[in-house]
Scaffold this active site. Sequence first.
Site, PDB file in Angstrom:
ATOM      1  N   SER A  17     -13.137  -6.021   7.543  1.00 16.85           N
ATOM      2  CA  SER A  17     -12.471  -5.439   6.386  1.00 16.85           C
ATOM      3  C   SER A  17     -13.524  -5.055   5.364  1.00 16.85           C
ATOM      4  O   SER A  17     -14.577  -5.685   5.253  1.00 16.85           O
ATOM      5  CB  SER A  17     -11.515  -6.468   5.779  1.00 16.85           C
ATOM      6  OG  SER A  17     -11.167  -6.106   4.459  1.00 16.85           O
ATOM      7  N   GLU A  62     -10.045  -5.954  12.680  1.00 20.31           N
ATOM      8  CA  GLU A  62     -11.002  -6.379  11.666  1.00 20.31           C
ATOM      9  C   GLU A  62     -10.792  -7.853  11.380  1.00 20.31           C
ATOM     10  O   GLU A  62      -9.728  -8.408  11.690  1.00 20.31           O
ATOM     11  CB  GLU A  62     -10.876  -5.540  10.400  1.00 20.31           C
ATOM     12  CG  GLU A  62      -9.597  -5.739   9.620  1.00 20.31           C
ATOM     13  CD  GLU A  62      -9.509  -4.820   8.402  1.00 20.31           C
ATOM     14  OE1 GLU A  62     -10.127  -3.736   8.439  1.00 20.31           O
ATOM     15  OE2 GLU A  62      -8.820  -5.182   7.444  1.00 20.31           O
ATOM     16  N   CYS A 121      -5.336  -1.625  -1.611  1.00 23.88           N
ATOM     17  CA  CYS A 121      -6.323  -2.598  -2.082  1.00 23.88           C
ATOM     18  C   CYS A 121      -7.228  -2.007  -3.155  1.00 23.88           C
ATOM     19  O   CYS A 121      -7.786  -0.918  -2.985  1.00 23.88           O
ATOM     20  CB  CYS A 121      -7.165  -3.095  -0.919  1.00 23.88           C
ATOM     21  SG  CYS A 121      -6.262  -4.162   0.218  1.00 23.88           S
ATOM     22  N   CYS A 162       0.831  -1.215   0.000  1.00 24.86           N
ATOM     23  CA  CYS A 162       0.000   0.000   0.000  1.00 24.86           C
ATOM     24  C   CYS A 162       0.858   1.254   0.000  1.00 24.86           C
ATOM     25  O   CYS A 162       0.503   2.261  -0.609  1.00 24.86           O
ATOM     26  CB  CYS A 162      -0.895   0.030   1.236  1.00 24.86           C
ATOM     27  SG  CYS A 162      -1.944  -1.414   1.442  1.00 24.86           S
ATOM     28  N   CYS A 185      -3.325   3.138   2.224  1.00 25.77           N
ATOM     29  CA  CYS A 185      -3.960   2.149   3.089  1.00 25.77           C
ATOM     30  C   CYS A 185      -5.262   2.691   3.680  1.00 25.77           C
ATOM     31  O   CYS A 185      -5.832   3.653   3.171  1.00 25.77           O
ATOM     32  CB  CYS A 185      -2.996   1.651   4.159  1.00 25.77           C
ATOM     33  SG  CYS A 185      -3.441   0.009   4.823  1.00 25.77           S
ATOM     34  N   ASP A 186      -5.745   2.082   4.756  1.00 26.80           N
ATOM     35  CA  ASP A 186      -7.097   2.353   5.235  1.00 26.80           C
ATOM     36  C   ASP A 186      -7.179   3.459   6.283  1.00 26.80           C
ATOM     37  O   ASP A 186      -7.897   4.445   6.121  1.00 26.80           O
ATOM     38  CB  ASP A 186      -7.685   1.091   5.871  1.00 26.80           C
ATOM     39  CG  ASP A 186      -7.947  -0.001   4.860  1.00 26.80           C
ATOM     40  OD1 ASP A 186      -7.530   0.164   3.703  1.00 26.80           O
ATOM     41  OD2 ASP A 186      -8.549  -1.012   5.232  1.00 26.80           O
ATOM     42  N   LYS A 187      -6.478   3.272   7.383  1.00 33.51           N
ATOM     43  CA  LYS A 187      -6.681   4.139   8.546  1.00 33.51           C
ATOM     44  C   LYS A 187      -5.856   5.426   8.501  1.00 33.51           C
ATOM     45  O   LYS A 187      -6.348   6.484   8.925  1.00 33.51           O
ATOM     46  CB  LYS A 187      -6.353   3.376   9.847  1.00 33.51           C
ATOM     47  CG  LYS A 187      -6.883   1.955   9.895  1.00 33.51           C
ATOM     48  CD  LYS A 187      -8.346   1.842   9.527  1.00 33.51           C
ATOM     49  CE  LYS A 187      -8.819   0.403   9.457  1.00 33.51           C
ATOM     50  NZ  LYS A 187      -8.216  -0.439   8.424  1.00 33.51           N
ATOM     51  N   ASP A 234      -2.792  -3.824   7.204  1.00 29.26           N
ATOM     52  CA  ASP A 234      -4.007  -4.623   7.411  1.00 29.26           C
ATOM     53  C   ASP A 234      -3.918  -5.935   6.642  1.00 29.26           C
ATOM     54  O   ASP A 234      -4.304  -6.996   7.141  1.00 29.26           O
ATOM     55  CB  ASP A 234      -5.235  -3.853   6.915  1.00 29.26           C
ATOM     56  CG  ASP A 234      -5.560  -2.645   7.776  1.00 29.26           C
ATOM     57  OD1 ASP A 234      -4.789  -2.359   8.707  1.00 29.26           O
ATOM     58  OD2 ASP A 234      -6.568  -1.982   7.509  1.00 29.26           O
TER      59      ASP A 234
END
Length: 621
Positions: A493, A465, A199, A48, A130-132, A89
């Site tokens: 997720s 998650e 992702c 990521c 990435c996500d967070k 993640d």
Amino acid sequence: MKPTTVLIDRHPGRSSQTIGVARALGTDPDLIHEPSVGVVGTKGDSQCYLGVMAKVDAIHAELRNRIGKGSNQLKLRLVQPEYTVAVSDGIRNGTREMRYSLIGREITNDSLCEHLNGTGLAGTIAVVACDKPPVGTLAALLEHNRPAIIMSDGPIHPGTDPRTGETIDLVSAYQVAGHPDAEYRQHIACHACPGIGSCGGMFTYNTMQTFIGVLGMEPLHMVAPPSDDPRRVNEFASELVGLLANLIEKDLKPRDIVVRDSLRNAVIVAMAIGGSTNVTLHAPEIARAAGYADFWKDIMTPEEFNYLSQHVVPVLTDARPYGKYSMVDIDDIGGVQVIVRELLDAGLLNGDVLTCTGETLAAQVQRLGARRADGKVVYPVEKPYKPTGGLRVLGGNLSPDFSAILKLAGVEGGLENNVFRGKARLFEGEQSLLEALDKTPESFQNHDMIIVRYEGPSGAPGMPEMLDPTSRITALCRERGIVVGLMTDARFSGGSVGLVIGHVGPEAALGGPIALIEEGDEIVADLNTNVLTCTALTDPAVAAKRKAAWDKVVAGNGGLHPNCGVADTRLLHRARATAVPATRGAGLHPNREVWVRNPRKADRSAFVLRNRHRPDKNKVF
């Protein structure tokens, strides 16, 4: 709100290193007493983040070239790039280290608070992955509230199984974790994630990047291109510097952009793309950072959220994990601005809100020349991919504060007249479930409702998650033609599919109703009334007896239930002691009291949300 720009004064001690930095960066030392600008990036240990540094370097070089005392130059002090840290993640799902994932949002916020406020930047460009970390970055920029703009690093390309030609990705690899053939598992792992980028499906990363773009903090056309797209280090870098200069000149700040209606716009789009359940954790956190203490009171009530998702906002994208395509396919057919155009034209978004380009949302879409939906990757509102929105929040005796969240777009079966009835299968933590899925997968039966508890913000601690178990359950259900649900006080997720219900609260560690469920109890999820119920707990006497027994166990263990995870680092201990509920964003706040810098009222605009294709369903809340 007091200005948060810090200027270097004339003190020789404070000027000496500043002069040295200016010389090292190749900028004019005479500018060290001007307001500061710089680039920040997010980094971690997965693919990521591998492209972030190149974009940061390209933007930094553009800034350096633009800074000076000449005409059309920026008379500003340049600071060196700074980076935050986070776990992966994708790599850590299914392990105890996954407890650090959501905490990474908080760490990003804290580290950027240190940089933005300690250095006192007057203008910031952030490259996020990435996500967070993107949410933590945005929260810090909103709290700092000086001109700023975000660019996503970009999604990864999907992989291809060379044997079948099938498109695969990270979720594909998790779904074969229980496959009996070790060589096949390795084969999928080797081809699922080629190249760099976050992702690529409509998982949490792309849900939140689309959210941030619609919110107005990222140019819409910069959301969808893949990480390796050369535009990201060429024209986008130059464009971002120009946009930041415009924001500084106009003194247009993040809180001018992120207002009640822009937050509502972003939530509507998250529904329309079948986005991740994590949006109901991150939207409250972003709203808090923007000055709105309680998302579910100030921005959108659970009743309105459910009505819109159930009757007004359809799913427009045929996207993974529930569909076929990835974000790079959305880029190929015109980008997220195509989705935004469809929703604007239908009357579902307020196009008058400001964005980081200095334009309104509607003007930005028009300038970009957004295409119409292609009807294959992105569908029009009048003929959508799915008639109802992708998300639903649930009340009932297991979720009295409407905490529980279901990704309806990902449900593959098991609903009779929109109702699921199942038998509780209890697991005190994710690891015991993974062990059962590994060793006794045949023990799971049709219409089991797996309960995974003590994995919430305080219980785990960290609220991990559960992509690993949900992926295995999905594969198991598809193979055997059965439906097995999963309910937890943890989260999922964006890549999870199936009948999965997360964020159930109050969480088990705090004595919430999920802690009182017993093996074999009937669990009912009714999506007609949006309630999640344990039938046994509808009897007050039963509920009281079970709560008393739970209290006795906690009292005998020093005030903490023995099924809670071990908080064996200072960071995990901080999460256990300070995490607020999922409905408030599950962030870390002193004494579990949500902290808001410079609170403000959620003023309503004159805009009324309506779907012109469903005039009989429009309702004002």
